[in-house]
Design an enzyme around this catalytic site. Structure first.
Site, mmCIF file in Angstrom:
data_model
loop_
_atom_site.group_PDB
_atom_site.id
_atom_site.type_symbol
_atom_site.label_atom_id
_atom_site.label_comp_id
_atom_site.label_asym_id
_atom_site.label_seq_id
_atom_site.Cartn_x
_atom_site.Cartn_y
_atom_site.Cartn_z
ATOM 1 C CG ASP A 4 -2.140 0.519 0.980
ATOM 2 O OD1 ASP A 4 -2.506 1.535 0.063
ATOM 3 O OD2 ASP A 4 -2.986 -0.043 1.960
ATOM 4 C CG ASP A 9 -9.405 2.421 -0.645
ATOM 5 O OD1 ASP A 9 -9.064 1.457 -0.984
ATOM 6 O OD2 ASP A 9 -9.103 2.562 0.605
HETATM 7 C C1 DGJ Z 1 -5.944 1.675 2.022
HETATM 8 C C2 DGJ Z 1 -6.357 0.351 1.175
HETATM 9 O O1 DGJ Z 1 -6.975 0.956 -0.201
HETATM 10 C C3 DGJ Z 1 -7.720 -0.641 1.952
HETATM 11 O O2 DGJ Z 1 -7.544 -1.398 1.424
HETATM 12 C C4 DGJ Z 1 -6.619 -1.245 3.290
HETATM 13 O O3 DGJ Z 1 -5.529 -1.965 2.800
HETATM 14 C C5 DGJ Z 1 -6.365 0.263 3.699
HETATM 15 N N1 DGJ Z 1 -5.544 1.123 3.182
HETATM 16 C C6 DGJ Z 1 -5.095 -0.022 5.232
HETATM 17 O O4 DGJ Z 1 -4.848 1.235 6.131
#
Ligand code: DGJ
Length: 726
Positions: free
Chosen positions: A462, A527
Site C-alpha cells: 500500500d 477502496d
Molecule cells: C488503504 C487500502 O486501499 C485499503 O484497502 C486498506 O488496505 C487500507 N489502506 C489499510 O490501511
C-alpha cells in the site's frame, strides 16, 4: 532482419545533410512507424499509424516537408524526435538539460542509427558534453515502446536534467482527447476535450500517479468511441511524478498538426549528472488503432500479457480482511473468517493492516514491521498455518515506504523520514527516504524476515499518501530517486522470493501504472466496492489493464464507502470481471448469502479462463443509464458479457444492444447466468429470445446487430454467457 549500424560523421546542422539518413520503416501488427531525415540533421517521425507497404515509404518521406511559411523560419518546418528551440520548435521540448555553467544541451547532431526488426535506436551528441539516445520498438501487439536517455560524456561538467520527454506528431484529423481523472473511491473516470491551439497538460506532483491519474491519454477523430474512430493513445510506465501532453501550435508539427507525449516530471536539481552518469526516461507506451478505444485496449492488453512478468497461474479467488475487521485483530476471529473463506471456495486469504507493532489504528506503527505480540502473542504463524491447512495461500498487507512518527523506527532514525513542507501529515504518516540504501536495506530485511517467518505467499503493498515536497535530510527533492528506490526494493524482494505475488495499492487505485506492474501482479482498483461506482471505475481502468490484473471484490450489501445498498447479484456480476475477491465479514453472513457466495465462487472458477485471456469489448450507443461490456476469447468461440443498468432513463424499452467482438458466421448459444441470484427487471416479461430454457441460438452477425435485452431496474447486472454451437 539483420542489425544495421550506421555511424554518421559530424555534420553541420541546417540545410541538406551530407549523408542523409535512409528512412527507417518499423512495421508490426498492422502498425507502421517511419523515421526519416527531416529539415535538420536530426530525424523526424514521419508517420505513426496504419501499416504502410515498404513501397509507400519513399512517397511518405518525400511528401513530409511542409511549405515554408510567412513570418516563420526560412526552411520547411520539421518536428525532430528531439524537438527543441534549436530546431525552430516553439512548443514543449523533448529535452530540457543544461550544464551547470548554463550551456544548453540542445544543438545535437545524429551520430549513430541502429535498427533491427521493428526497433530503432538513434544517438545524438553535442560538443563533447552529452550523448542523447532515443529508442523505439514496436512489439508483437503493435504497441510502440519509446524512451530516451542522456549521458554526460564530459570530463568535468555537471549536467542538470529537467525534462526528457517522448513526443510524437499526430495528424490533424485527431481533434479530440479522452483521458481520465478521479478521486479516492472514484478513480479512472474518462473526460473528453477538443484539441485546440495550446497545451493540454496533465501532471502528477503527488509522488504517485494519484487517484486523478490521466492513466491513458487518447486522441482521435471527432466522436471516437469504444468501437469506432481512429485513435492514438499514450501511457507512461512510471509510478512517480509525470506529465502527459497534447499540444497544438498554429504552425503545426512538421507535416503533422499536434503532438502527443509524456515524460517524468522532474524538479530543478533532482537529476544532476556527473561525468559518466546517465538519466534514462521512463518508458512511454503508445498504441494506434482505426477501431476506436477497444482497438487500442486490445493492443495494450496483448502487449501487457506478453510480458515475461505477467502472471500465468489462475488468479486465485481472494478474501481480504480489511472491511471485515479493520484494525480489530485476534486469532479466533480471523481463524473463523479463514475457515468461512475456505468453505466458500476462497483460495487466498489476505490479512490487511493492523498486524504489526503498535498498529491499533492509523496513527502509529508504520515502519515497525514486527508482529504485534498483543493481538498475536504467538506471531502470525498459527494463522498462516491454519490458512495453508485449509488449502489457501496466505497474504499480508504492508506499507513499506511509509512511517508514523509514533514508531520506534522514526524515533531511532528521524533523518530517514522524507520531509514535507510544513511537516504536513497525511493519514498521520510520512514517507521514508528510499533514495538511501541503508533505509531500503533495513526495510527489505524486515519484510524478508516477516515473509519467511509467517510463510507469506502474497503481499498487498500500500501507499497511502501523496508526497508533495518529498525532501531528504539535506532539503533536496527526492521523488525521482524515491521511485527508483521503490523499484529496486520490489525487484530485490521478488528475486529473494520468486513465488511471492504482490498487489499494488495506493488507497485504492492511486498507483496503477505499467512501471509498478513490472514488479507487481495486480492492482487494487479502488477502496470502493459499491458496484454502481465500481462498474465505472473498472471500465476506465480496463482501457489499459486486462481484467486478470485488476482486483475486484464483492462487499456487503451496504457499501462501506458510499453507504448505498446493492443486491447480491449486482455485486457478484461486477466483481466477476477482474481478479475476483471478497471484502466482507463472511462469518456474519446468512446461510442464503453463504450459498450465494459459494455459487459465485464456482462461477468465477468456471469462467476465469475466458475472463483472464480474452479480448475486452464495450458497446457504444447504449442507453445513458446502462453499460454493455464483455470478454471474448481469442478464437471467438466463447464470450461473457455484462448488461448493466446503473440508473433509470427515459426510454421505456431496451432496443437491440450490440454484443460486439464475435465471429459473424459462427452460431452461438446465449444464456443468462442467474444462478447467483435473480436480476430484477422493470418490465412484465422478458424479450422472447430469453425465454428458451436451453439458451437462444443465433449467429455472431445477429449478436453484432444486438438483441433486445431486459429492461433492468437500476443497480442490476445480467451476465450473459455466449458459447459457440456447431
Ligand atoms: C488503504 C487500502 O486501499 C485499503 O484497502 C486498506 O488496505 C487500507 N489502506 C489499510 O490501511
Amino acid at each position: 532482419m539483420t542489425s544495421s549500424i550506421k555511424i554518421h560523421d559530424e555534420q553541420k546542422r541546417g540545410g541538406a545533410a551530407s549523408a542523409p539518413l535512409d528512412p527507417i520503416h518499423l512495421r508490426r501488427a498492422g502498425v507502421s512507424v517511419v523515421i526519416a531525415q527531416g529539415t535538420f540533421d536530426v530525424p523526424d517521425i514521419v508517420h505513426w499509424g496504419a501499416a504502410l507497404r515498404d513501397a509507400d515509404v519513399a512517397g511518405m518521406v518525400a511528401s513530409a516537408r511542409p511549405a515554408i511559411l510567412n513570418s516563420s523560419v526560412d526552411v520547411p518546418r520539421s518536428f525532430p524526435v528531439i524537438a527543441s528551440r534549436a530546431f525552430g520548435w516553439s512548443g514543449t521540448p523533448a529535452l530540457d538539460a543544461r550544464t551547470e555553467d548554463g550551456a544548453r544541451i540542445e544543438s545535437l547532431h545524429l551520430t549513430a542509427v541502429e535498427s533491427e526488426g521493428a526497433a530503432a535506436t538513434l544517438r545524438f551528441s553535442t560538443a563533447s558534453t552529452a550523448e542523447v539516445e532515443v529508442a523505439y520498438r514496436l512489439d508483437e501487439a503493435g504497441v510502440l515502446h519509446a524512451s530516451s536517455s542522456v549521458l554526460n560524456t564530459s570530463l568535468d561538467r555537471v549536467i542538470d536534467v529537467t525534462a526528457v520527454r517522448v513526443l510524437l506528431p499526430i495528424p490533424a484529423r485527431a481533434a479530440e482527447i479522452v483521458d481520465h481523472t478521479g478521486r479516492w473511491t472514484r478513480e479512472f473516470q474518462p473526460q473528453r476535450a477538443s484539441i485546440r491551439d495550446g497545451s493540454w497538460v496533465r501532471t502528477s506532483r503527488r509522488g504517485r500517479p494519484g487517484h486523478d491519474t490521466s492513466l491513458i491519454t487518447i486522441v482521435g477523430t471527432p466522436g471516437f468511441a469504444y468501437r469506432t474512430g481512429e485513435v492514438w493513445a499514450s501511457h507512461i510506465a512510471w509510478s512517480g511524478n509525470s506529465e502527459t501532453i497534447v499540444e497544438r501550435l498554429p504552425e503545426g508539427a512538421g507535416a503533422h498538426s499536434s503532438v502527443l507525449g509524456a515524460g517524468e516530471l522532474l524538479d530543478a536539481g533532482e537529476v544532476k549528472l556527473q561525468p559518466g552518469e546517465e538519466y534514462r526516461s521512463p518508458g512511454v507506451v503508445l498504441a494506434w488503432s482505426d477501431s476506436g478505444i477497444d482497438g487500442v485496449t486490445e493492443r495494450f492488453h496483448r502487449s501487457v500479457r506478453a510480458r515475461t512478468v505477467h502472471p500465468t497461474r489462475p488468479r486465485p479467488l481472494l478474501l481480504n480482511t480489511w472491511e471485515a475487521v479493520y484494525f480489530d485483530h485476534d486469532f479466533d476471529t480471523l481463524a473463523e473468517l479463514a475457515d468461512a473463506a475456505a468453505d466458500v471456495g476462497v483460495e487466498r486469504f489476505v490479512l490487511d493492516d493492523g498486524w504489526f507493532r503498535g498498529r491499533r489504528g492509523d496513527t502509529a506503527g508504520l515502519g515497525d514491521w514486527f508482529v504485534d505480540a498483543g493481538p498475536w502473542p504467538e506471531g502470525l504463524r498459527p494463522l498462516s498455518d491454519r490458512v495453508h491447512g485449509r488449502g489457501m495461500q496466505f497474504g499480508l498487507w504492508v506499507e513499506p515506504e511509509m512511517v508514523n512518527l509514533d514508531s520506534d523506527l522514526a524515533r531511532a532514525h528521524p533523518d530517514w523520514v522524507l520531509r514535507e513542507a510544513g511537516e504536513l501529515k497525511w493519514r498521520h504518516q510520512f514517507a521514508l527516504d528510499f533514495s538511501r540504501d541503508d533505509v531500503v536495506e533495513h526495510i527489505l530485511e524486515r519484510l524478508d524476515r516477516v515473509i519467511i517467518e509467517a510463510a507469506v505467499d502474497f503481499v498487498k503493498w500500500d501507499h497511502n499518501r501523496d508526497l508533495h515536497a518529498a525532501m531528504g535530510a539535506d532539503g533536496a527533492r527526492r521523488m525521482h530517486a524515491q521511485t527508483l528506490g521503490l523499484y529496486r526494493m520490489l525487484a530485490e524482494l521478488r528475486r529473494r522470493h520468486p513465488q511471492l505475488e504482490i498487489e499494488t495499492c495506493a488507497s485504492g487505485g492511486g498507483r496503477a501504472d505499467l512501471g509498478i506492474l513490472e514488479h507487481t501482479d495486480r492492482v487494487w482498483a479502488s477502496d470502493c466496492n459499491d458496484p454502481t461506482e465500481r462498474q465505472r471505475i473498472q471500465r476506465g481502468l480496463s482501457t489499459l489493464l486486462p481484467p486478470e490484473l485488476v482486483g475486484t471484490h464483492i462487499g456487503p450489501e451496504e457499501s462501506h464507502t458510499t453507504h448505498r445498498q446493492a443486491d447480491f447479484s449486482f455485486r457478484a456480476a461486477t466483481a466477476l470481471f477482474g481478479h475476483a475477491g471478497i471484502e466482507w465479514d463472511l462469518s456474519a453472513c446468512s446461510n442464503e448469502e453463504f450459498d450465494a457466495v459459494s455459487a459465485w465462487a464456482r462461477m468465477y472458477r468456471e469462467l476465469r479462463g475466458v475472463l483472464h485471456s480474452g479480448v475486452t469489448v464495450r458497446a457504444d450507443h447504449v442507453d445513458d443509464g446502462t453499460l454493455l461490456h464483455g470478454i471474448v476469447t481469442d478464437d471467438r468461440r466463447e464470450a461473457v458479457y455484462a448488461w448493466v443498468r446503473l440508473d433509470t432513463s427515459s426510454a421505456a424499452h431496451t432496443p437491440r444492444v450490440p454484443m460486439p467482438g464475435l465471429d459473424p458466421e459462427q452460431s452461438y448459444r446465449v444464456r443468462a447466468r442467474e444462478e447467483v441470484g435473480p436480476v430484477s427487471r422493470h418490465q412484465i416479461g422478458d424479450p422472447s429470445w430469453l425465454a428458451a430454457e436451453a439458451g437462444f441460438v443465433c449467429s455472431g452477425a445477429v449478436l453484432e446487430q444486438g438483441l433486445p435485452l431486459p429492461l433492468l431496474n437500476p443497480g442490476q447486472a445480467l451476465v450473459l454467457h455466449v458459447t459457440a454451437v456447431e
